[in-house]
Design an enzyme around this catalytic site. Structure first.
Site, PDB file in Angstrom:
ATOM      1  N   ASN A 148      46.306 107.152  35.497  1.00 48.52           N
ATOM      2  CA  ASN A 148      47.290 107.703  34.550  1.00 48.52           C
ATOM      3  C   ASN A 148      47.760 106.606  33.608  1.00 48.52           C
ATOM      4  O   ASN A 148      48.070 105.488  34.026  1.00 48.52           O
ATOM      5  CB  ASN A 148      48.455 108.397  35.262  1.00 48.52           C
ATOM      6  CG  ASN A 148      49.239 107.510  36.202  1.00 48.52           C
ATOM      7  OD1 ASN A 148      48.684 106.647  36.860  1.00 48.52           O
ATOM      8  ND2 ASN A 148      50.539 107.723  36.264  1.00 48.52           N
ATOM      9  N   ILE A 149      47.754 106.938  32.331  1.00 53.32           N
ATOM     10  CA  ILE A 149      48.111 105.990  31.277  1.00 53.32           C
ATOM     11  C   ILE A 149      49.278 106.603  30.507  1.00 53.32           C
ATOM     12  O   ILE A 149      49.097 107.575  29.774  1.00 53.32           O
ATOM     13  CB  ILE A 149      46.922 105.734  30.316  1.00 53.32           C
ATOM     14  CG1 ILE A 149      45.631 105.382  31.080  1.00 53.32           C
ATOM     15  CG2 ILE A 149      47.291 104.643  29.301  1.00 53.32           C
ATOM     16  CD1 ILE A 149      45.680 104.098  31.889  1.00 53.32           C
ATOM     17  N   GLU A 150      50.465 106.031  30.713  1.00 49.25           N
ATOM     18  CA  GLU A 150      51.669 106.613  30.114  1.00 49.25           C
ATOM     19  C   GLU A 150      51.920 106.062  28.712  1.00 49.25           C
ATOM     20  O   GLU A 150      51.267 105.118  28.260  1.00 49.25           O
ATOM     21  CB  GLU A 150      52.864 106.362  31.034  1.00 49.25           C
ATOM     22  CG  GLU A 150      52.665 107.055  32.376  1.00 49.25           C
ATOM     23  CD  GLU A 150      53.881 107.022  33.273  1.00 49.25           C
ATOM     24  OE1 GLU A 150      54.803 106.211  33.047  1.00 49.25           O
ATOM     25  OE2 GLU A 150      53.894 107.843  34.231  1.00 49.25           O
TER      26      GLU A 150
ATOM     27  N   CYS B   2      46.708 111.914  32.217  1.00 48.63           N
ATOM     28  CA  CYS B   2      46.640 111.902  33.684  1.00 48.63           C
ATOM     29  C   CYS B   2      45.346 111.245  34.167  1.00 48.63           C
ATOM     30  O   CYS B   2      44.345 111.200  33.441  1.00 48.63           O
ATOM     31  CB  CYS B   2      46.699 113.319  34.227  1.00 48.63           C
ATOM     32  SG  CYS B   2      48.297 114.120  34.025  1.00 48.63           S
TER      33      CYS B   2
ATOM     34  N   GLU C 177      43.105 112.192  36.480  1.00 50.50           N
ATOM     35  CA  GLU C 177      41.910 113.022  36.656  1.00 50.50           C
ATOM     36  C   GLU C 177      41.295 113.385  35.311  1.00 50.50           C
ATOM     37  O   GLU C 177      40.078 113.468  35.170  1.00 50.50           O
ATOM     38  CB  GLU C 177      42.187 114.264  37.507  1.00 50.50           C
ATOM     39  CG  GLU C 177      43.378 115.096  37.118  1.00 50.50           C
ATOM     40  CD  GLU C 177      44.684 114.609  37.721  1.00 50.50           C
ATOM     41  OE1 GLU C 177      45.069 113.465  37.401  1.00 50.50           O
ATOM     42  OE2 GLU C 177      45.339 115.373  38.454  1.00 50.50           O
TER      43      GLU C 177
ATOM     44  N   CYS D 168      48.255 118.462  37.942  1.00 53.35           N
ATOM     45  CA  CYS D 168      49.217 119.189  37.099  1.00 53.35           C
ATOM     46  C   CYS D 168      48.513 120.356  36.400  1.00 53.35           C
ATOM     47  O   CYS D 168      47.284 120.454  36.391  1.00 53.35           O
ATOM     48  CB  CYS D 168      49.851 118.245  36.073  1.00 53.35           C
ATOM     49  SG  CYS D 168      48.806 117.921  34.633  1.00 53.35           S
TER      50      CYS D 168
ATOM     51  N   CYS E  71      45.879 119.484  33.734  1.00 53.67           N
ATOM     52  CA  CYS E  71      44.626 118.992  34.341  1.00 53.67           C
ATOM     53  C   CYS E  71      43.838 120.132  34.956  1.00 53.67           C
ATOM     54  O   CYS E  71      42.600 120.153  34.880  1.00 53.67           O
ATOM     55  CB  CYS E  71      44.921 117.922  35.378  1.00 53.67           C
ATOM     56  SG  CYS E  71      45.389 116.360  34.614  1.00 53.67           S
TER      57      CYS E  71
HETATM   58  N1  THU Z   1      49.960 112.496  36.723  1.00 54.18           N
HETATM   59  C1  THU Z   1      48.620 112.388  36.883  1.00 54.18           C
HETATM   60  O1  THU Z   1      48.024 111.358  36.559  1.00 54.18           O
HETATM   61  N2  THU Z   1      47.951 113.449  37.388  1.00 54.18           N
HETATM   62  C2  THU Z   1      48.545 114.623  37.757  1.00 54.18           C
HETATM   63  O2  THU Z   1      47.871 115.609  37.996  1.00 54.18           O
HETATM   64  C3  THU Z   1      50.010 114.659  37.886  1.00 54.18           C
HETATM   65  C4  THU Z   1      50.719 113.690  37.011  1.00 54.18           C
HETATM   66  C5  THU Z   1      50.703 111.356  36.168  1.00 54.18           C
HETATM   67  C6  THU Z   1      51.246 111.598  34.790  1.00 54.18           C
HETATM   68  C7  THU Z   1      52.404 110.626  34.753  1.00 54.18           C
HETATM   69  O3  THU Z   1      51.915 109.368  34.345  1.00 54.18           O
HETATM   70  C8  THU Z   1      52.856 110.509  36.190  1.00 54.18           C
HETATM   71  O4  THU Z   1      51.811 111.064  36.980  1.00 54.18           O
HETATM   72  C9  THU Z   1      54.139 111.232  36.479  1.00 54.18           C
HETATM   73  O5  THU Z   1      54.103 112.529  36.021  1.00 54.18           O
END
Ligand code: THU
Length: 134
Positions: free
Chosen positions: A43-45, A54, A56, A89, A92
């Site tokens: 995950n790259i915010e 996300c 995946e 999520c 995804c």
């Molecule tokens: N996140 C994912 O990488 N995959 C998911 O299916 C759920 C959420 C990440 C997004 C964000 O960086 C962090 O989790 C919190 O929501």
């Protein structure tokens, strides 16, 4: 080919590349192709929050970016450092419903609990290409 535990271990390695200064919730993914390649995702915010990607989706987009398509994707592991075992999520799930086969194994783990599922189970009554292309 890696087995389930080995692919989950790859996803935990990918999780080390997570960039999550806002949520501090780290997610990793590892995708295996038919020819034995492994694509990592994390995950790259982003400060805008909405531009976050996300783990995946990162992994599946990496595979597609390198020329792979759903028929060559054999398994996907998604792991997090959360307290609870988390499923993908909604965004995804929508992406996975188009970009991997319905019965491709999806392994979830948080290091304590592990489960195996697939996108048919995770996203019933899918909206997809069949609805748009007439
Ligand atoms: N996140 C994912 O990488 N995959 C998911 O299916 C759920 C959420 C990440 C997004 C964000 O960086 C962090 O989790 C919190 O929501």
């Amino acid at each position: 080919m890696l087995n389930k535990e080995e692919l989950i271990a790859e996803a935990f390695k990918a999780m080390e590349n997570s960039y999550a200064p806002y949520s501090k919730y780290h997610v990793g993914a590892a995708l295996q192709t038919a020819d034995g390649k492994i694509f990592w995702g994390a995950n790259i915010e982003n400060a805008s929050y909405g531009a976050t990607n996300c783990a995946e989706r990162s992994a599946v987009f990496a595979a597609y970016s390198n020329g792979y398509r759903k028929d060559t994707i054999r398994a996907l592991a998604i792991v997090s450092d959360g307290e609870y075992l988390a499923g993908p999520c909604g965004i995804c799930r929508q992406v996975l419903s188009e970009l991997i086969e319905q019965d491709t194994p999806i392994y979830l783990s948080n290091g304590r609990d592990t489960m195996e599922t697939n996108i048919a189970e995770l996203l019933p009554l899918q909206f997809g290409m069949k609805d748009v292309i007439r």
